[in-house]
Design a protein around this motif. Structure first.
Motif, PDB file in Angstrom:
ATOM      1  N   ALA A  14     -16.045 -13.339   1.685  1.00  0.00           N
ATOM      2  CA  ALA A  14     -17.462 -13.495   1.341  1.00  0.00           C
ATOM      3  C   ALA A  14     -17.873 -14.966   1.360  1.00  0.00           C
ATOM      4  O   ALA A  14     -18.949 -15.320   1.858  1.00  0.00           O
ATOM      5  N   ASP A  15     -17.022 -15.846   0.828  1.00  0.00           N
ATOM      6  CA  ASP A  15     -17.357 -17.265   0.827  1.00  0.00           C
ATOM      7  C   ASP A  15     -17.268 -17.860   2.230  1.00  0.00           C
ATOM      8  O   ASP A  15     -18.055 -18.747   2.583  1.00  0.00           O
ATOM      9  N   LYS A  16     -16.332 -17.383   3.029  1.00  0.00           N
ATOM     10  CA  LYS A  16     -16.270 -17.843   4.425  1.00  0.00           C
ATOM     11  C   LYS A  16     -17.553 -17.474   5.173  1.00  0.00           C
ATOM     12  O   LYS A  16     -18.061 -18.262   5.983  1.00  0.00           O
ATOM     13  N   ALA A  17     -18.070 -16.300   4.906  1.00  0.00           N
ATOM     14  CA  ALA A  17     -19.287 -15.860   5.594  1.00  0.00           C
ATOM     15  C   ALA A  17     -20.516 -16.618   5.107  1.00  0.00           C
ATOM     16  O   ALA A  17     -21.473 -16.812   5.863  1.00  0.00           O
ATOM     17  N   ARG A  18     -20.498 -17.071   3.863  1.00  0.00           N
ATOM     18  CA  ARG A  18     -21.670 -17.687   3.257  1.00  0.00           C
ATOM     19  C   ARG A  18     -21.753 -19.191   3.499  1.00  0.00           C
ATOM     20  O   ARG A  18     -22.842 -19.734   3.741  1.00  0.00           O
TER      21      ARG A  18
END
Length: 343
Positions: A14-18
């Motif tokens: 999720a943090d990689k995508a954000r």
């Protein structure tokens, strides 16, 4: 206390995508070939960009400080733009990013400045009972000063240089002052220190899970001729010198002493994301002397930190992700806890 093998971290999907990252380096936009001036630093920059992309991060790239004069539209900056062609340039990107309120990899501007001043880092070491070789600073425009110590051989170099650029080895203070005058003319403060031959040993320190320094296994540089200083051309791969002859420090007593000295220095410099503490070791006498600390140093897979991590089973991509995850966490940029991953 966490076992070292559990210090690796992975950024959540999720943090990689954000998150949006900017990779700032002199050769960030090039294809990875050896540069005629910077040598293998260009290869390193390309590898670092490729590694960040392989981790799954969204990476924009830039190759000059111009990208920072207006606030970049990113969440975080990975800056390797340390050699800007002027005195103390390693501080400029951290200063600009601090001005714009954009978190970045590495260390604060003041810590970068203190650590890159080789003389000040020696004073810090001495203040904590860590021995160093005798040294004197000759700053541009300072009052004339004579020698403070005697030595059969002297090393004269820019006080904030990297990769031995501008270094000379001389046999007298008259020669030392002559080379210092030359370097002053090029805009540099100058460090003069007693030559200590034999072996360089480096203690890599990176941030990992738990938010505390992770001391990696010390690495010994074992040259064919321990009485000859390595040149800039060798260190940058501008002449064929092969891979660095690095071996793990196997001696338990030496390793304990290195880690103890490094722990004494860490409170002065923490927090940072990755660095290398360097010492000079004489196996005949057992003498161990602090030389310098390099924060935000070379993370190329062929260099000390990555090869040290590999010795305990941490591959290069996992090492880089761990360092970046640690930095993102200390800047409060993660919405999910980093995933711990045993090496």
């Amino acid at each position: 206390m966490l076992n070292p093998i559990d210090r690796c971290m992975r950024i959540s999907p999720a943090d990689k995508a954000r998150l949006r990252l900017l990779f700032l380096a002199k050769h960030a936009c090039k294809g990875g070939g050896v540069d005629s001036v910077d040598g293998n630093h260009a290869v390193y920059h390309h590898e670092m960009r490729s590694t960040l992309e392989a981790i799954g991060l969204h990476v924009a790239v830039a190759d000059s400080y111009d990208a920072l004069f207006d606030k970049p539209d990113v969440d975080f900056v990975v800056t390797l733009l340390n050699r800007g062609g002027f005195q103390n340039s390693e501080m400029l990107a951290p200063l600009l990013l601090s001005w714009r309120g954009v978190p970045f990899l590495g260390a604060s501007p003041i810590l970068r400045g203190v650590s890159d001043d080789k003389y000040l880092s020696k004073l810090i070491a001495r203040a904590h009972g860590v021995p160093t070789m005798p040294a004197r600073i000759l700053r541009r425009g300072a009052m004339p000063a004579g020698p403070e110590f005697q030595a059969e051989r002297l090393v004269v170099k820019p006080n904030a240089s990297s990769a031995s650029w501008g270094l000379a080895m001389v046999d007298s203070w008259a020669e030392a002052h002559a080379h210092a005058d030359h370097l002053h003319g090029l805009g540099h403060d100058v460090l003069v220190e007693a030559w200590a031959p034999l072996l360089d040993v480096a203690v890599p320190v990176v941030g990992g899970s738990g938010g505390q320094p992770w001391i990696l296994p010390p690495m010994l540089y074992v040259p064919a001729d321990p009485h000859r200083e390595r040149s800039y051309e060798e260190k940058r791969g501008l002449i064929d010198a092969g891979d660095d002859p690095l071996i793990l420090v196997e001696d338990h007593d030496l390793r304990t002493r290195l880690e103890d000295m490094t722990r004494r220095l860490l409170p002065e410099l923490w927090p940072f994301d990755y660095g290398r503490f360097e010492y000079r070791y004489d196996p005949a006498s057992g003498e161990l002397l602090f030389m310098e600390v390099n924060l935000s140093c070379n993370l190329w897979s062929k260099k000390t930190i990555s090869r040290s991590a590999a010795s305990i089973g941490v591959d290069h991509q996992s090492l880089v992700e761990t360092i970046v995850a640690h930095s993102l966490a200390r800047h409060g940029l993660l919405t999910e806890m980093p995933v711990l991953e045993a090496a």
